[in-house]
Design a protein around this motif. Structure first.
Motif, mmCIF file in Angstrom:
data_model
loop_
_atom_site.group_PDB
_atom_site.id
_atom_site.type_symbol
_atom_site.label_atom_id
_atom_site.label_comp_id
_atom_site.label_asym_id
_atom_site.label_seq_id
_atom_site.Cartn_x
_atom_site.Cartn_y
_atom_site.Cartn_z
ATOM 1 N N UNK A 1 12.777 -17.452 9.019
ATOM 2 C CA UNK A 1 13.730 -17.650 10.120
ATOM 3 C C UNK A 1 15.018 -16.916 9.759
ATOM 4 N N UNK A 2 15.235 -15.831 10.472
ATOM 5 C CA UNK A 2 16.378 -14.997 10.129
ATOM 6 C C UNK A 2 17.647 -15.551 10.766
ATOM 7 N N UNK A 3 18.721 -15.494 10.015
ATOM 8 C CA UNK A 3 20.030 -15.852 10.571
ATOM 9 C C UNK A 3 21.048 -14.878 10.008
ATOM 10 N N UNK A 4 22.115 -14.704 10.743
ATOM 11 C CA UNK A 4 23.167 -13.824 10.262
ATOM 12 C C UNK A 4 24.492 -14.547 10.428
ATOM 13 N N UNK A 5 25.083 -14.932 9.305
ATOM 14 C CA UNK A 5 26.387 -15.574 9.333
ATOM 15 C C UNK A 5 26.413 -16.746 10.316
ATOM 16 N N UNK A 6 25.349 -17.524 10.305
ATOM 17 C CA UNK A 6 25.331 -18.717 11.141
ATOM 18 C C UNK A 6 24.729 -18.529 12.525
ATOM 19 N N UNK A 7 24.257 -17.329 12.781
ATOM 20 C CA UNK A 7 23.667 -17.089 14.103
ATOM 21 C C UNK A 7 22.165 -16.859 13.950
#
Lengths: 323, 378, 264
Positions: A8-14
């Protein structure tokens, strides 16, 4: 019970929406073949993200919460994923075929000697439990049915947009893991970032696509999109020229559209582009070259100079067209 | 005080066949340059005379129309000087980005446009291959990939067949190399020229015909300088059709039209072909032929030559417009010419100007006249 | 001065010229013209620019049949100093795992490298997995979707520009590393045709076999692969109406307007 993992990819909380699509697909496969489905999430202060992801069909979310994992880092993420996978021995790990998903999957495959299916557009297990998927090639015109053999874990990256993210009303467990490996990066440091929010156009209902024929003059393209309440996409040459971000580049090296309506302005119809509009309901293209290959991929093919016909169309759209 | 750099001057002199020594700096060239002040022709030549290599940039604007050269009282081959400068800059890898793209296109797809190689002849209905032709047509890239150009090629073929000739197309052709020559890549040009010459020699034909003055000039005059020799005679279609006319092999009907003729630079100035196209037009009964103020060797230019058509040369549009002003001045709406570049340039610009102008090839009028005569006889 | 800059070149058929035979379910590449994979050309261009700025030797490395020779020499004409082709029948059928292993082994044999560059993916297979894979085999950092290498500093670190969703980031990465270069991120230079003559007539292309690399045949090819292709199928474009509209601009605009009104 063996496990299907979904990164599950996330970027800086997104959260990356396409990871959730893959998770929902994994749920379906899990039901069908009796696998447990786990989402694997790396990040920093991820409590909310973990709970959000848990709604998309996972039996559990395994997560690592560490400041070094706040944004994607090829070195650190690979270390974390390899250690976790060694600990759990999952049957399968699926990644959304985003830039980061592909980056990570390609590296993780090596220490496990794993088979890895690339950006599949369908996914299943065969009778022997081998992960199987359709892999498009040659600009999207030919697909190969590819299987993993003798691999644990078996890996695949999944083309964004081919599966639907669904929420499930079921219980999900949350498992926080601490890693032994030092997650401080020592060969790969992200030192600055510059990004602006982009709209994910893979799910847009209406898209106006600008091709080479616009010469990069996108004013009328945006104007038309605005009047139609549509989003804008571009073909590769325009993204190459830096006139638009890669995120709205349509085709086999970019986004595949599933829109109800797509209007193609001044694109000749290269194979790598048309594969990106093949799932759209209605395709209208405008091109001054009567023999442009895009004709074959259009419902309506308008032979005209876009700079002459589009302004007239804009006028009609503005004026309500009843005049 | 500027002192002469003798070493560099000698290097430039060799490159330019010593042409600039003939110049006595009268300035006629600069005054006449169709690009206005963009090129500073006299000053450029003065610098070269002093052994100073002109700086990069503006020399790429030259469209090699050779209007300046035609006016030069000392008969300096100015276009050659500028093309040599381009070759020099190319060698130094000092060229506009577009040049790179054009070269890749010619190398990979066999045309400067970058259109797919396999689509070069999709418009050709019958591809009946034969070993022997009376006439073998070498298409220009500009014509092969353009609807209007394709019409011109097909109509030329039709006229020739009506005259009882066996016509074929040089279907394994690639670009003649005109664009490559003008961006100054001599080594690539040599390869293109020799490859084409070799392939052409694989055909048996009485004559090689081209609808493009540029293809004509390359094959006939430039290829031999690069050791690419073609044994078959090369003719521009207006020359050959004029021969047929004189032999009484073209039966032309009547057409009512007021027509002017634009001399392409590479026909008129470079190859002195001015009477043939006029002869053809005047042979059509009912045509009122009018000359523009500038004609024959004094012709103006479409702005597309010298690689200009491929390099997004904004200044060249002024050249195109200047010619269109003359068309408007003599009050006609049919402009015949005999070059795919000219047709494209004038068609595009006249549309932008909202002019009521029909830009056509001489061949198209002949075709219409021929159709009239066929109709009349049935 | 930089040590070796190794560029991976793959030769691919032009995608639009590949023909699929639905009966035999095979891909006919024989009628398609080949070309250097476009993104690999971007990688080569970036390598040549680095060489101009920091010195070093640009070496291309390919894995494929001997008929690639001509295209590899084109890379030399573009400016590569040396070129190596790994070619062995036993490599046929290799998927990304043995491919990255073979290339990594060849890179070790070349040795003395600082930077390895390749295209983000190839237009025929298009997996994009080989670059991180090579990084894995060589145990060096990898970075993907690179649009530029901004700087290489004396202390052995490079700053690269990497495309991310919605923009880009700058990554500092320690030499030696492998970078996958984004398709279309630069304009590959046109080959120098004088050099091309030399490349075609005099340049000695090194051809390495598995034995030269010291690789066992069962580690590569079909045997060494962890995926198999069970079937090929044509992805048929959706049936379209293909209705052509042309003529008067006002009428066209009106017609378009009506079609749009009906459909939105």
């Amino acid at each position: 019970m063996e496990d299907i993992w979904v990164f599950i990819e996330q970027d800086d909380g997104e959260l990356e929406g396409s990871s959730l699509e893959v998770l929902s697909k994994a749920r379906e496969l899990g039901e069908k073949y009796g696998y447990m489905v786990s989402g694997v999430l790396f990040g920093s202060d991820v409590k909310k993200l973990v709970e959000e992801a848990g709604r998309y069909g996972a039996d559990r979310i395994i997560y690592v919460d560490d400041e070094n994992l706040r944004i994607y880092n090829a070195e650190v993420y690979a270390k974390a994923m390899v250690e976790l996978a060694r600990r759990y021995n999952p049957n399968t790990i699926l990644f959304s075929a985003t830039r980061n998903g592909r980056d990570l999957a390609g590296r993780v495959a090596i220490p496990f000697n794993s088979g890895l299916l690339a950006h599949v557009i369908s996914l299943d297990f065969d009778e022997e439990g081998r992960l199987t998927g359709r892999v498009p090639g040659f600009g999207g015109s030919i697909a190969a049915i590819v299987k993993c053999i003798d691999s644990r874990p078996q890996l695949a990256t999944v083309t964004p947009g081919v599966f639907e993210a669904k929420t499930f009303d079921r219980e999900c467990k949350y498992v926080e893991e601490k890693l032994e490996v030092d997650l401080t990066p020592d060969k790969y440091l992200v030192i600055s970032r510059e990004k602006s929010p982009v709209k994910d156009i893979s799910k847009s209902e209406k898209v106006v696509v600008a091709g080479q024929g616009t010469g990069g003059e996108l004013d009328i393209v945006y104007e038309l999109a605005k009047l139609l309440n549509a989003d804008v996409g571009v073909t590769r040459p325009l993204a190459d020229r830096g006139l638009a971000p890669r995120d709205i580049q349509i085709g086999s090296t970019g986004v595949n559209l599933k829109s109800k309506l797509v209007i193609v302005l001044g694109a000749s119809g290269a194979p790598h582009f048309v594969s990106g509009i093949k799932d759209c309901d209605l395709v209208i293209s405008i091109n001054k070259d009567a023999d442009a290959p895009i004709k074959e991929h259009s419902d309506y093919f308008v032979v005209a100079d876009i700079f002459k016909v589009v302004p007239k169309l804009l006028e009609l759209l503005r004026g309500g067209g009843d005049a | 005080m500027v002192r002469v750099d003798f070493g560099n001057r000698e290097r430039l002199a060799e490159l330019m066949d010593r042409e600039f020594y003939k110049c006595y700096q009268c300035g006629t060239c600069t005054v006449n340059c169709l690009l206005g002040d963009s090129l500073l022709v006299r000053r450029t030549i003065r610098h070269i005379q002093l052994g100073i290599t002109p700086e990069n940039g503006y020399i790429w604007k030259c469209i090699s129309c050779n209007f300046c050269g035609a006016q030069c009282p000392s008969n300096v081959d100015i276009a050659h000087i500028f093309r040599s400068l381009k070759a020099l800059k190319y060698e130094e890898k000092n060229y506009p980005e577009k040049v790179n793209e054009v070269l890749w296109n010619v190398y990979e797809e066999g045309n400067p446009l970058g259109s797919p190689k396999k689509e070069r002849f999709t418009w050709l209905q019958k591809t009946g291959s034969s070993d022997e032709y009376d006439v073998l047509i070498y298409t220009c890239c500009m014509a092969a990939y353009d609807k209007h150009g394709q019409d011109i090629l097909m109509r030329t073929a039709y006229i020739l067949e009506k005259a009882g000739l066996k016509v074929g197309f040089f279907t394994d052709s690639s670009c003649c190399g005109d664009a490559v020559y003008h961006v100054g890549d001599d080594y690539f040009y040599e390869e293109v020229a020799n490859q084409n010459a070799e392939r052409l020699d694989g055909y048996k034909a009485e004559v090689i015909l081209t609808v493009s003055p540029h293809v004509y000039h390359n094959l006939k005059n430039l290829y031999p300088r690069y050791n690419a020799r073609i044994s078959t005679p090369i003719l521009h279609h207006t020359q050959y059709l004029y021969e047929l006319l004189n032999e009484g092999r073209l039966k032309l009907g009547k057409l009512e039209a007021r027509v002017t003729y634009h001399d392409p630079c590479y026909l008129a100035r470079y190859n002195d072909i001015v009477e043939e196209p006029r002869g053809l037009l005047e042979a059509i009964d009912g045509i009122e032929f009018v000359e523009m103020p500038h004609s024959k060797r004094e012709t103006l230019c479409c702005g597309g030559g010298g690689g200009g058509i491929w390099l997004e040369n904004e200044e060249a549009r002024d050249v195109t417009r200047r010619r269109l002003d003359e068309v408007a001045y003599i009050d006609t709406n049919v402009m015949a010419t005999a070059c795919p570049y000219c047709i494209r340039m004038f068609e595009d610009e006249s549309k932008v100007l909202n002019m009521d102008l029909n830009v056509i090839d001489v061949t198209e009028l002949l075709y219409e006249a021929l159709v009239q005569s066929v109709k009349a006889s049935t | 001065m930089l040590r070796n800059i190794i560029v991976l070149l793959k030769i691919v058929p032009k995608p639009e010229e590949v023909v699929f035979n639905p009966e035999t379910k095979t891909v006919d590449r024989s009628k398609a013209r080949n070309e250097i994979n476009e993104a690999d050309k971007n990688a080569l261009e970036l390598a040549l620019k680095l060489k101009e700025k920091y010195g070093g030797k640009v070496i291309t490395l390919s894995m494929g049949p001997p008929i690639w020779d001509k295209y590899i020499r084109l890379g030399v004409a573009m400016g590569a100093d040396d070129a190596i082709l790994v070619s062995d029948r036993a490599l046929a059928g290799s998927d990304t795992l043995p491919t990255s292993l073979t290339l990594a082994t060849a890179i070790k044999k070349i040795g003395d490298y600082d930077i390895i560059l390749c295209g983000e993916e190839s237009s025929d297979g298009g997996t994009g997995q080989v670059p991180p894979g090579i990084g894995g085999w060589l145990d060096i950092p990898h970075v993907t979707y690179v649009s530029d290498i901004v700087e290489i500093s004396q202390d052995g670190w490079a700053t690269v520009k990497r495309t991310i969703k919605g923009g880009h980031e700058l990554v500092k990465i320690k030499l030696p590393f492998i970078a996958a270069v984004e398709l279309g991120s630069n304009k590959p230079r046109f080959p120098d045709f004088r050099r091309k003559r030399w490349a075609e007539r005099e340049f000695q292309l090194k051809i390495w076999s598995l034995q030269d690399l010291g690789l066992e045949p069962d580690k590569v090819g079909f045997k060494g692969s962890k995926t198999i292709v069970s079937e090929l199928e044509e992805v048929k474009p959706a049936e379209r109406r293909k209705e052509v509209l042309s003529g008067d601009l006002d009428e066209l605009a009106r017609k378009l307007y009506e079609i749009l009104k009906e459909n939105i």
